[in-house]
Design a protein around this motif. Structure first.
Motif, PDB file in Angstrom:
ATOM      1  N   TYR A  41       0.851  -1.191   0.000  1.00 60.52           N
ATOM      2  CA  TYR A  41       0.000   0.000   0.000  1.00 60.52           C
ATOM      3  C   TYR A  41       0.882   1.233   0.000  1.00 60.52           C
ATOM      4  CZ  TYR A  41      -3.283   3.551   1.530  1.00 60.52           C
ATOM      5  OH  TYR A  41      -4.037   4.689   1.626  1.00 60.52           O
ATOM      6  N   ASN A  42       0.565   2.197  -0.853  1.00 64.29           N
ATOM      7  CA  ASN A  42       1.279   3.466  -0.918  1.00 64.29           C
ATOM      8  C   ASN A  42       0.354   4.542  -0.395  1.00 64.29           C
ATOM      9  OD1 ASN A  42       2.416   5.922  -1.654  1.00 64.29           O
ATOM     10  ND2 ASN A  42       3.246   5.137  -3.580  1.00 64.29           N
ATOM     11  N   THR A  75      -0.371   7.907  -2.465  1.00 60.39           N
ATOM     12  CA  THR A  75      -1.267   7.921  -3.624  1.00 60.39           C
ATOM     13  C   THR A  75      -2.535   7.106  -3.401  1.00 60.39           C
ATOM     14  OG1 THR A  75      -0.083   6.041  -4.575  1.00 60.39           O
ATOM     15  CG2 THR A  75       0.616   8.246  -5.270  1.00 60.39           C
TER      16      THR A  75
END
Length: 153
Positions: A110-111, A114
């Motif tokens: 997971y970023n 973004t």
């Protein structure tokens, strides 16, 4: 004529049994007390999303309680496969969206900059994917739906 209703031995056994039952109930109550875990109530949906970079799935928080960072996880896998959860490190509140970019959550990351999940196996056009969101503290599934990925990038 010298009969008694219950012998003294039976009376003692009944008193000991009653004492043990009461002690068990009290212990169960004392050990069982802990802070209750509340399950958030939220309206969450998942749907196919086609953009120029590929086939994606978008997960929308349509309203309700905020899901706290590190207290919920998302799984996107092909129907029939076991869930592979990815913990989300940012609050998910009403109006927010999380993109699963051209990938499943297997071996993904997971970023939080973004709001995207990427790095797993590729999504396939025409395939069905099981999308789940699980609240970790209460171990409650908040979303369990199937999304068919369609379209062309």
């Amino acid at each position: 004529m010298d009969e008694k209703g219950v012998s003294p031995v039976i009376g003692v056994i009944l008193m000991v049994a009653a004492t043990m039952v009461i002690a068990g109930v009290v212990m169960a109550m004392l050990v069982g007390f802990k802070a209750p875990t509340t399950t958030p109530v939220a309206s969450i949906s998942a749907e196919n999303y086609v953009e120029t970079s590929g086939l994606d799935i978008i997960i929308n928080h349509n309203g309700g309680d905020t899901l706290k960072a590190n207290d919920f996880e998302i799984s996107v896998v092909e129907v029939g496969n076991p869930p592979q959860y990815e913990t989300i490190t940012e609050d998910f509140k009403a109006g927010d969206s999380i993109f699963v970019e051209s990938t499943t959550t297997g071996n993904a990351a997971y970023n939080d900059a973004t709001n995207t999940i990427s790095g797993g196996d590729s999504l396939t056009n025409g395939e069905k994917y099981n999308v789940k969101i699980k609240h970790i503290s209460s171990n409650t599934v908040l979303l369990d739906t199937v999304v068919t990925v369609r379209g062309s990038p």
